[in-house]
Design an enzyme around this catalytic site. Structure first.
Site, short mmCIF file in Angstrom:
data_model
loop_
_atom_site.label_atom_id
_atom_site.label_comp_id
_atom_site.label_asym_id
_atom_site.label_seq_id
_atom_site.Cartn_x
_atom_site.Cartn_y
_atom_site.Cartn_z
N LYS A 32 -5.53 -3.18 7.08
CA LYS A 32 -7.27 -3.24 6.52
C LYS A 32 -8.06 -3.84 6.82
O LYS A 32 -9.18 -4.13 6.14
CB LYS A 32 -6.68 -2.79 5.01
CG LYS A 32 -5.41 -1.54 4.85
CD LYS A 32 -5.85 -1.25 3.48
CE LYS A 32 -5.25 -0.21 3.35
NZ LYS A 32 -4.98 0.27 1.66
N GLU B 248 -10.67 -6.86 -3.40
CA GLU B 248 -11.60 -5.97 -3.26
C GLU B 248 -12.45 -5.97 -5.39
O GLU B 248 -11.92 -5.64 -5.79
CB GLU B 248 -11.67 -4.40 -3.13
CG GLU B 248 -12.03 -4.78 -1.52
CD GLU B 248 -11.38 -3.52 -1.43
OE1 GLU B 248 -10.69 -3.30 -0.44
OE2 GLU B 248 -11.07 -1.92 -1.96
N ARG C 107 -4.55 8.99 12.63
CA ARG C 107 -3.54 10.20 12.49
C ARG C 107 -4.27 11.48 11.78
O ARG C 107 -5.48 11.77 11.43
CB ARG C 107 -2.37 9.93 11.71
CG ARG C 107 -2.75 9.36 10.39
CD ARG C 107 -1.40 9.03 9.19
NE ARG C 107 -1.76 8.52 8.04
CZ ARG C 107 -2.30 8.64 6.88
NH1 ARG C 107 -2.04 10.66 7.07
NH2 ARG C 107 -2.24 8.43 5.74
#
Ligand code: ADP
Ligand code: ADP
Ligand code: MG
Length: 453
Positions: A117, A200, A293
């Protein structure tokens, strides 16, 4: 179609879903099954089933060598990884390439670039896609304290390798930081084999909006509209819908364009999803991550666009390119999916494996059920507890909601506890009926809902 024989390295409803798409395209199928799944619906429907190992995932569905050996032995020319398990492991894609088997998904580099990420955030920022204000990797408690002072509370600690809602911790104020950081780091190491963490800003009034993209091998990318997956519990999706209700045309357009920009920048091939959160207090959106995916909730997009996304994946992998141009893709009506799991919601969503006695899914106009379950099947304790996805469509959102309520009322399962009684109550909540709830809504109403079961 250049492909002939597809090896399915997954289980459950997605294995069945892939087999059905292969049938439509006239492709042969081989289902990889663990010993616990030898009598599964996927094993029955596939042209051939091969046992790849014992029940524990580490010895079967997560065992790259066992999967590849079976695929080679079966003479497969392509491999579909489904979602979960090895689907986002670059090592599976590269092992396929080495053994001359086409991986139905992007190449190992794209998976690696988006699978971490932090790397994905960096990539997004470089091309001007906004990311949630946050940090690079944070290694120590001391660093965490410095970063936290910059970001402010509440904040999230995330595992760079996390997924499926795992590896995320909320910290509401400074005194909780040290403990949360230590736990997050230990959990990330145990769950993902990688303890890298970052932080975050926590967006309090957030909606989860994600964009389905398809890329061909020539760098062409289209988006297939967005989904709203804000109804979540523990950072995991429970209900998803398409299109996202109540977004302005400008914001919807900007989010879709940002997803395409990112996919083009990495020359993304096959189906993928770019996830964002929308800050409802600022009308701003931020990139969260990209899932390389097919996703659990892909059917809602299929229902409003008429596309078969798994067939598109197979065609792209077969070198046929995209069958649709952006201008051909239109959305019509509204679709809602809910995830039905073998869990006892009243008992804190405790898993409920066991033998299914009655299995009576609803049928009718605007109702689709994607499942691998049948009466008499055993739900093994080793895997994800998803039993079925109930997908309803309507000409508009309200009609879809009404159908959802009616379909849930008629869905009968006995033998194992399921989340159906919980979803029935959820689908009747006024906020849900109105639409556009934020990601905290479900957790905030959980106790009431559980009390009503
Ligand atoms: P989607 O993103 O398609 O909505 P989820 O996030 O619910 O799906 O994940 C789909 C499946 O993949 C779930 O079984 C989830 O537990 C699993 N999963 C996703 N990412 C990871 C990961 N990094 N490690 C392990 N399991 C994962
Ligand atoms: P995963 O890989 O586990 O899917 P994500 O980064 O996609 O992790 O986040 C999962 C969910 O957690 C999101 O859908 C959203 O509801 C919530 N979330 C993630 N980041 C934030 C944030 N910065 N602020 C508020 N909620 C967040
Ligand atoms: Mg996510």
């Amino acid at each position: 179609m250049a492909l002939k024989r597809v090896f399915i390295a997954n289980r459950g409803e997605i294995a069945v879903r892939v087999i059905r798409a292969c049938r439509v395209l006239g492709l042969e199928t081989i289902a990889a099954v663990s010993e616990a799944d030898r009598d599964s619906l996927a094993a029955e429907l596939a042209d051939r089933a091969m046992i790849i190992g014992p029940a524990p995932p580490a010895e079967s569905y997560l065992n790259i060598a066992a999967v590849l050996d079976a695929a080679v032995e079966a003479g497969a020319d392509a491999l579909h990884p489904g979602y979960g398990f090895l689907a986002e492991q670059p090592a599976l894609a590269s092992a396929c390439a080495e053994r001359g088997i086409k991986f139905i998904g992007p190449d190992a580099d794209a998976i690696a670039a988006m699978g971490n990420k932090l790397a994905a955030r960096r990539q997004a920022r470089e091309i001007g896609v906004p990311v949630v204000p946050g940090s690079a990797s944070v290694r120590t408690q001391e660093d965490a304290a410095v970063v936290a002072a910059e970001i402010g509370y509440p904040l999230l600690i995330k595992a760079a390798a996390g997924g499926g809602g795992r590896g995320i911790k909320i910290v509401t104020e400074a005194p909780g930081l040290d403990d949360a950081f230590a736990t997050a780091s230990a959990e990330a190491r145990a769950a993902f084999g990688d303890e890298t963490l970052y932080m975050e800003r926590y967006v309090g009034n957030a909606r989860h909006i994600e964009v389905q993209v398809l890329g061909d091998s020539e760098g062409g990318v289209v988006h297939v509209g967005e989904r709203d997956c804000s109804v979540q519990r523990r950072y995991q999706k429970v209900v998803e819908e398409a299109p996202a209700p109540g977004l302005s045309d400008a914001l919807r357009g900007d989010i879709r364009a940002a997803a395409v920009t990112l996919a083009e920048a990495i020359r993304y091939e096959n189906a993928g999803t770019v996830e964002f959160i929308v800050d409802g207090d600022r009308d701003a959106f931020y990139f969260l991550e990209m899932n390389t995916r097919i996703q659990v909730e892909h059917p809602v997009t299929e229902m409003v666009t008429g596309l078969d996304l798994v067939a598109e994946q197979l065609r792209i992998a077969g070198g046929e390119g995209l069958t649709v141009a952006q201008s051909d893709i239109r959305t019509q009506g509204h679709a809602i999916e809910c995830r039905i799991t073998a869990e006892d919601a009243a008992a804190g969503f405790q898993p409920s494996p066991g033998r299914i006695e009655a299995w009576e899914p609803p049928v009718g106009d605007g109702i689709r059920v994607d499942t691998h379950c049948r009466a008499g099947d055993v739900v093994p304790p080793f895997y994800d507890s998803l039993l079925a996805k109930l997908i309803v469509t309507g000409d508009n959102r309200l009609q879809a909601v009404a159908r959802l309520q009616a379909a849930l009322a008629r869905f009968t399962v006995t033998g194992v506890s399921t989340t159906i009684p919980f979803l029935r109550l959820l689908a009747c909540q006024l906020d849900f009926v109105k639409g556009g709830v934020n990601t905290r809504w479900l957790e905030g109403n959980l106790e009431d809902l559980k009390g009503g079961i």
